[in-house]
Design a protein around this motif. Structure first.
Motif, PDB file in Angstrom:
ATOM      1  N   GLY A  71       9.805  -4.209  -2.733  1.00 49.30           N
ATOM      2  CA  GLY A  71       9.456  -3.007  -2.003  1.00 49.30           C
ATOM      3  C   GLY A  71       7.921  -2.737  -1.839  1.00 49.30           C
ATOM      4  O   GLY A  71       7.529  -1.674  -0.979  1.00 49.30           O
ATOM      5  N   GLY A  72       7.125  -3.525  -2.649  1.00 54.21           N
ATOM      6  CA  GLY A  72       5.837  -3.120  -2.408  1.00 54.21           C
ATOM      7  C   GLY A  72       5.345  -1.667  -2.577  1.00 54.21           C
ATOM      8  O   GLY A  72       5.814  -0.954  -3.516  1.00 54.21           O
ATOM      9  N   ALA A  73       4.253  -1.220  -1.806  1.00 53.60           N
ATOM     10  CA  ALA A  73       3.995   0.243  -1.970  1.00 53.60           C
ATOM     11  C   ALA A  73       5.151   1.403  -1.899  1.00 53.60           C
ATOM     12  O   ALA A  73       4.970   2.423  -2.368  1.00 53.60           O
ATOM     13  CB  ALA A  73       3.017   0.539  -1.022  1.00 53.60           C
ATOM     14  N   ARG A  74       6.234   0.797  -1.265  1.00 52.74           N
ATOM     15  CA  ARG A  74       7.257   1.804  -1.284  1.00 52.74           C
ATOM     16  C   ARG A  74       8.280   2.001  -2.604  1.00 52.74           C
ATOM     17  O   ARG A  74       8.974   2.647  -2.613  1.00 52.74           O
ATOM     18  CB  ARG A  74       8.298   1.230  -0.107  1.00 52.74           C
ATOM     19  N   ASN A  75       7.584   1.003  -3.433  1.00 50.80           N
ATOM     20  CA  ASN A  75       8.388   1.396  -4.635  1.00 50.80           C
ATOM     21  C   ASN A  75       7.683   2.049  -5.612  1.00 50.80           C
ATOM     22  O   ASN A  75       6.517   1.896  -5.958  1.00 50.80           O
ATOM     23  CB  ASN A  75       8.346  -0.298  -5.374  1.00 50.80           C
ATOM     24  N   VAL A  76       8.483   3.267  -5.635  1.00 46.92           N
ATOM     25  CA  VAL A  76       7.876   4.363  -6.701  1.00 46.92           C
ATOM     26  C   VAL A  76       7.336   4.036  -8.116  1.00 46.92           C
ATOM     27  O   VAL A  76       6.363   4.153  -8.776  1.00 46.92           O
ATOM     28  CB  VAL A  76       8.732   5.685  -6.828  1.00 46.92           C
ATOM     29  N   ALA A  77       8.158   2.876  -8.745  1.00 43.55           N
ATOM     30  CA  ALA A  77       7.725   2.389 -10.079  1.00 43.55           C
ATOM     31  C   ALA A  77       6.536   1.765  -9.989  1.00 43.55           C
ATOM     32  O   ALA A  77       5.872   1.794 -10.842  1.00 43.55           O
ATOM     33  CB  ALA A  77       8.965   1.477 -10.528  1.00 43.55           C
ATOM     34  N   VAL A 116      -9.557  -2.486  -2.574  1.00 42.42           N
ATOM     35  CA  VAL A 116      -8.012  -2.486  -2.100  1.00 42.42           C
ATOM     36  C   VAL A 116      -7.842  -3.706  -0.992  1.00 42.42           C
ATOM     37  O   VAL A 116      -8.649  -3.915  -0.378  1.00 42.42           O
ATOM     38  CB  VAL A 116      -7.913  -1.198  -1.315  1.00 42.42           C
ATOM     39  N   GLY A 117      -6.410  -3.942  -1.319  1.00 36.02           N
ATOM     40  CA  GLY A 117      -5.830  -4.909   0.009  1.00 36.02           C
ATOM     41  C   GLY A 117      -4.618  -4.291   0.685  1.00 36.02           C
ATOM     42  O   GLY A 117      -4.847  -3.721   1.724  1.00 36.02           O
ATOM     43  N   SER A 118      -3.840  -3.806  -0.243  1.00 32.66           N
ATOM     44  CA  SER A 118      -2.778  -2.957   0.391  1.00 32.66           C
ATOM     45  C   SER A 118      -3.320  -1.417   0.224  1.00 32.66           C
ATOM     46  O   SER A 118      -2.855  -0.669   1.133  1.00 32.66           O
ATOM     47  CB  SER A 118      -1.290  -3.257  -0.428  1.00 32.66           C
ATOM     48  N   GLY A 119      -3.821  -1.048  -0.822  1.00 31.49           N
ATOM     49  CA  GLY A 119      -4.059   0.108  -0.967  1.00 31.49           C
ATOM     50  C   GLY A 119      -3.326   0.961  -1.773  1.00 31.49           C
ATOM     51  O   GLY A 119      -3.276   2.390  -2.237  1.00 31.49           O
ATOM     52  N   THR A 120      -2.409   0.007  -2.454  1.00 25.78           N
ATOM     53  CA  THR A 120      -1.190   0.692  -3.443  1.00 25.78           C
ATOM     54  C   THR A 120      -1.877   1.350  -4.626  1.00 25.78           C
ATOM     55  O   THR A 120      -1.360   2.565  -4.896  1.00 25.78           O
ATOM     56  CB  THR A 120      -0.093  -0.331  -3.562  1.00 25.78           C
ATOM     57  N   GLY A 121      -2.565   0.558  -5.304  1.00 25.34           N
ATOM     58  CA  GLY A 121      -3.298   0.970  -6.302  1.00 25.34           C
ATOM     59  C   GLY A 121      -4.010   2.398  -6.119  1.00 25.34           C
ATOM     60  O   GLY A 121      -4.012   3.388  -6.990  1.00 25.34           O
ATOM     61  N   ALA A 122      -4.667   2.683  -5.081  1.00 26.11           N
ATOM     62  CA  ALA A 122      -5.258   3.702  -4.642  1.00 26.11           C
ATOM     63  C   ALA A 122      -4.435   4.948  -4.285  1.00 26.11           C
ATOM     64  O   ALA A 122      -4.647   6.024  -4.784  1.00 26.11           O
ATOM     65  CB  ALA A 122      -6.325   3.526  -3.433  1.00 26.11           C
ATOM     66  N   THR A 144      -6.694  -9.161   1.202  1.00 25.99           N
ATOM     67  CA  THR A 144      -6.558  -9.689   2.706  1.00 25.99           C
ATOM     68  C   THR A 144      -5.209  -9.295   3.092  1.00 25.99           C
ATOM     69  O   THR A 144      -4.773 -10.166   3.967  1.00 25.99           O
ATOM     70  CB  THR A 144      -6.868 -11.028   3.042  1.00 25.99           C
ATOM     71  N   ASN A 145      -4.608  -8.052   2.901  1.00 26.51           N
ATOM     72  CA  ASN A 145      -3.349  -7.533   3.556  1.00 26.51           C
ATOM     73  C   ASN A 145      -3.496  -7.244   4.955  1.00 26.51           C
ATOM     74  O   ASN A 145      -4.265  -6.674   5.268  1.00 26.51           O
ATOM     75  CB  ASN A 145      -2.860  -6.486   2.653  1.00 26.51           C
ATOM     76  N   ARG A 146      -2.435  -7.898   5.802  1.00 23.41           N
ATOM     77  CA  ARG A 146      -2.872  -7.495   7.302  1.00 23.41           C
ATOM     78  C   ARG A 146      -1.905  -6.230   7.832  1.00 23.41           C
ATOM     79  O   ARG A 146      -2.127  -5.758   8.900  1.00 23.41           O
ATOM     80  CB  ARG A 146      -2.582  -8.798   8.227  1.00 23.41           C
ATOM     81  N   SER A 147      -1.064  -6.050   6.804  1.00 27.22           N
ATOM     82  CA  SER A 147       0.005  -4.780   7.198  1.00 27.22           C
ATOM     83  C   SER A 147      -0.205  -3.730   6.027  1.00 27.22           C
ATOM     84  O   SER A 147       0.922  -3.642   5.362  1.00 27.22           O
ATOM     85  CB  SER A 147       0.977  -5.235   7.704  1.00 27.22           C
ATOM     86  N   PRO A 148      -1.221  -3.128   5.522  1.00 32.08           N
ATOM     87  CA  PRO A 148      -1.065  -2.391   4.168  1.00 32.08           C
ATOM     88  C   PRO A 148      -0.579  -1.174   4.790  1.00 32.08           C
ATOM     89  O   PRO A 148      -0.534  -0.877   5.892  1.00 32.08           O
ATOM     90  CB  PRO A 148      -2.428  -2.234   4.055  1.00 32.08           C
ATOM     91  N   PRO A 149      -0.140  -0.402   3.776  1.00 25.73           N
ATOM     92  CA  PRO A 149       0.654   1.020   4.241  1.00 25.73           C
ATOM     93  C   PRO A 149      -0.547   2.071   4.333  1.00 25.73           C
ATOM     94  O   PRO A 149      -0.587   2.936   3.509  1.00 25.73           O
ATOM     95  CB  PRO A 149       1.347   1.412   2.845  1.00 25.73           C
ATOM     96  N   TYR A 150      -1.011   1.926   5.436  1.00 23.15           N
ATOM     97  CA  TYR A 150      -2.278   2.793   5.736  1.00 23.15           C
ATOM     98  C   TYR A 150      -1.770   4.142   6.567  1.00 23.15           C
ATOM     99  O   TYR A 150      -2.039   5.019   6.047  1.00 23.15           O
ATOM    100  CB  TYR A 150      -3.226   1.854   6.537  1.00 23.15           C
ATOM    101  N   GLY A 151      -1.187   3.926   7.747  1.00 24.28           N
ATOM    102  CA  GLY A 151      -0.814   4.872   8.488  1.00 24.28           C
ATOM    103  C   GLY A 151       0.364   5.880   8.060  1.00 24.28           C
ATOM    104  O   GLY A 151       0.525   6.921   8.388  1.00 24.28           O
ATOM    105  N   ILE A 152       1.362   5.110   7.257  1.00 22.44           N
ATOM    106  CA  ILE A 152       2.616   5.612   6.993  1.00 22.44           C
ATOM    107  C   ILE A 152       2.312   7.096   6.303  1.00 22.44           C
ATOM    108  O   ILE A 152       1.265   7.398   5.652  1.00 22.44           O
ATOM    109  CB  ILE A 152       3.315   4.751   6.032  1.00 22.44           C
TER     110      ILE A 152
END
Ligand SMILES: Cc1ncc(COP(=O)(O)O)c(C=O)c1O
Length: 424
Positions: free
Chosen positions: A198-204, A231-237, A304-312
């Protein structure tokens, strides 16, 4: 009984009844967020991330587990002229009581994710990774005997090793880049018995990574003014922002969000370019021109993530906006200097991504973007690999199968199905 937590759609605001959901059933383009019944952070007697069990979406800890450590360094503070600099370190350094033997903060997300999936029905996660995330899941799989499927670009296979032999890892090497690995993993996650991680969508994943900020706030007694991370995906941020929101709700750690200072590695800096113009959506021709070559040039491929969860909804754009955040573009030369600085002052070989974050802090200190007496948290998101090699035998993970970048077909799925069948 009152449940420990609920899941809410950030954009729509509605409660999502199925806590295993990765996206909003009402169709909002939004992350979902955990909302814990306990507004106060109660520390548990467990060690590692499960000290923060209260704000993790699991009922029991996965033990033994490591966690982030927070400390200060007179040498680094002196070098940067920052009197209230704290370091959050997620990696391996016995001198700093840091025991993540997979070497990065991806182990924090993997711990919470594996435990949650186990509790919610023992499904096998399929993880696409550029290296560190895959190593984290593989390492925990080896440690706890839980099966995982990891899909990486072939170029990242050498970054996959464990410190105990891995019996339960199905490793797929894709002749392509990280984006191709994501496509293959999406197809494989449809195999019965498997689920997409699930990547960034995964709450855990996010709440596991957010323990860096919880640990810092508990150690320092407050939410820092500034938070630095690469940041790559930005999930940590995003996770850092969410953890700070919970701490504000607790009331004992301050009332102000930390300003997010996030770094990418030149020449691949899509988030920097989009944020500079305060655009919520990427324009690939402006933000990632010549992406394949740009990606080859960076010192830190995990960024180098090309589709990070940026605008969502609830994603990185919102996190930057809420915290009046700032993005930094860091060259390889600056990154190498950041690496030497951490090595010389802390005695740790940082992950190249952490060196990039350090270089962003150097830029901010020089520009006066942060004040000399501001409270600052630098997230050294990985490192200590040399010491891991000294203290442990490393076991490389051999790919179970190597596929070309367009392979999402039935043969591969059938092979995975046979493997999954062992786990009944
Ligand atoms: C060591 C390290 N630091 C930072 C990052 C960037 O994290 P994110 O992708 O959550 O932005 C990664 C990603 O893999 C990483 O491995």
């Amino acid at each position: 009984m009152i449940p420990k937590y609920r899941i809410r759609c950030i954009s729509g605001g509605e409660i999502v009844p199925d806590i295993t959901s990765l996206s909003c059933p009402a169709g909002h383009d939004s992350l979902l967020r955990t909302e814990y019944t306990s507004r106060r952070l109660q520390l548990s007697y467990h060690s590692g991330i499960f000290r923060y069990l209260c704000w993790l979406p699991v009922t029991a800890p996965l033990l033994p587990s490591g966690g982030p450590v927070t400390f200060t360094s007179d040498e680094l503070s002196r070098e940067l002229g920052l009197s209230r600099l704290a370091i959050s370190f997620s990696g391996y350094s016995p001198e700093h009581h840091a025991s993540l033997t997979t070497g990065s903060f991806k182990e924090l997300e993997a711990l919470a994710t594996l435990q949650r999936l186990w509790e919610l029905g023992k499904k096998i996660p399929v993880i696409a990774s550029a290296g560190n995330t895959g190593r984290a899941f593989a390492g925990l799989s080896a440690q706890y005997g839980k099966p995982v499927v990891v899909v990486v670009p072939s170029s990242a296979v050498s970054r996959l090793w464990t410190t105990t032999p891995a019996q339960d890892v199905f490793l797929v090497a894709v002749d392509g880049d990280y984006t191709d690995a994501i496509a293959v993993s999406t197809a494989l996650a449809t195999v019965p018995g498997c689920v997409p991680e699930g990547g960034a969508r995964n709450v855990a994943r996010r709440d596991g990574m957010g323990t860096t900020v919880l640990d810092a706030a508990v150690t320092l007694g407050r939410i820092p003014d500034h938070y630095f991370q690469a940041v790559g995906s930005g999930t940590g941020a995003i996770a850092a922002w969410e953890a700070a929101l919970r701490l504000i709700g607790d009331g004992r750690y301050g009332t102000k969000l930390p300003r997010l200072h996030l770094a990418q590695n030149k020449p691949f800096t899509p988030i920097v370019l989009a944020w500079q113009q305060r655009r919520r959506t990427f324009k690939p021709e402006l933000d990632m021109p010549d992406a394949p070559n740009a990606i080859k040039e960076v010192m830190s491929p995990v960024l180098t993530n090309r589709s990070p969860p940026y605008g969502i909804g609830g994603g990185l754009f919102d996190a930057l906006q809420a915290t009046e955040g700032q993005m930094y573009a860091v060259s390889n030369d600056e990154g190498k200097k950041g690496m030497a600085l951490i090595r010389d002052t802390l005695g740790i070989d940082p992950d190249p991504a952490a060196a990039v974050a350090t270089a962003a802090l150097v830029q901010a200190a020089a520009a006066g973007t942060v004040g000399p007496d501001d409270s600052i948290l630098l997230n050294i998101t990985g490192g200590g690999y040399e010491r891991i090699r000294e203290d442990y035998t490393l076991y490389p993970i051999e790919p179970s199968v190597t596929v070309n970048q367009h392979e999402t077909g039935d043969t591969l799925k059938a092979e995975l199905s046979r493997w999954v069948a062992h786990y009944g």
